[in-house]
Design an enzyme around this catalytic site. Sequence first.
Site, PDB file in Angstrom:
ATOM      1  CE  LYS A 266      -1.995   5.217   0.136  1.00 23.29           C
ATOM      2  NZ  LYS A 266      -1.399   4.464  -0.981  1.00 23.29           N
ATOM      3  NE  ARG A 340      -3.613  -6.118  -3.024  1.00 22.87           N
ATOM      4  CZ  ARG A 340      -2.478  -5.956  -3.707  1.00 22.87           C
ATOM      5  NH1 ARG A 340      -1.618  -6.959  -3.830  1.00 22.87           N
ATOM      6  NH2 ARG A 340      -2.201  -4.792  -4.264  1.00 22.87           N
TER       7      ARG A 340
END
Length: 491
Positions: A266, A340
């Site tokens: 990030k 996920r």
Amino acid sequence: MSKPVSLSFEETNLDLIAEAEGRVCVLVPVEGNLGQEARRVNRLTRGAVERMRAAKSEGANTGDVITMAWPSGMAAEAVDIVFLPRQCSFQEAREAGAKIAQKRGEQPLLVLAGNHRKAAEIAMGIALRDYGFDDHKTAEASEDARTVRMMVSKPDEIKAAADPLLAVAEGVFFTRDLINEPANVLTTTEFANRLDAMQSIGLDVEVLDEDKLAELGMGALLSVGIGSDSPSKVVVMQWNGGETNAAPLALVGKGVVFDTGGISLKPAAGMEDMTMDMGGAGVVAGVMRALALRKAKANVVGLVGLVENMPSGRATRPGDVVTSMKGDTIEVINTDAEGRLVLCDVMHYAQERFNPAGMIDLATLTGAVIIGLGHANAGVFANEDMICNQFLKAAATEGEGAWRMPLGKAYADQLKSRVADLKNVGGRPAGSVTAAEFLRRFVRDGMPWIHLDIAGVASVKTATTYAPAGATGWGVMALNRLVADQYEVSE
């Protein structure tokens, strides 16, 4: 752990009102006769309550608060006049309580609730808003400042009504504390230890370590935490307060205690906020705590996958293929779409082991849901209308914003992979929807399922009605309400 404010309920004693120190709160209707407590304050202050009501009542809304500083005839530093009729809704009573808590600052508080029908809900609002995460501050807060006394006409009845509400507030606080905690403190091991400690309140807690997860075949989950020195874990919490052998409701939470993005690193700006990426697991933990404390007559199992997503020489790379517990192979396109991968294995395990009556997963899953819904609503994705509508009703009742989003084959097709059964991202378009479609692949046919993307509501930069800036505890009240309305055994 932060605890809700110390609330006590005592019999109304008009003689003690003049001597009360700190702050006094009195409830008055916008128009009509004052109650006996308000009349007492009005006499002590030589008619000031009536004068202020007359001056402010035009345009005043239910729950509005006006303050009289250093009232003559009283020892209190301030009197808060709250416009709240006896026939208000419980939401209005809670919101008024939250405003009372916000006004009082660090002062002890006496609330003159008398025979108000919603006194317990006022107490709930005070408890929810009276929160501050100061575990890592060196200054010690005054114990007196944490004290709220409520004068009511039937203290035993009000306490009995308030106790289950305050149990939910403690669950909310537990969630907020977990989400606010820095990642160097709340490691996967510390998180698991805090959940394991809830055996003391009646939960059955089991911690699965990496060897067990490998034995079960949770390759997707393990691929997320492989780059970290903090071991991956799954924690299973069971509350069996319903009928023996009745299928439980399963709650599944994403618990990424810190998310760097892994190899798909990030940007530096804002990365400190990724301490909240375990928000889904935090909500599941808070719900389980609330259910145990209020001794809910339902069977509920909470499962959380705890990992840390870090870059290292061992970390999963973009382009790697991992195998889920279900057996599906997943091409990892972006290691920052890691939640996920955690959820899909825990969801499969929940269904294999518990065969639940329904399953709800929660995760701070996508930035895309914030673009779509901002910070007012969580994204709700469901494979059937009934369970979805039941949850939306519960969320609306508790004042927790939730909005249903679409699912469909066109979105699932974005996840097709050239080299594996599916890939973990479907590109920028409809990012929150394709994430939900990824998870739907791991839901059995016929299993009622909801996915809650709480990225926008788990932690916020500005105060909400019931919480200061930071972790909100969103979802604990809504899910507790859902359990109470749909899954509890009737008396």
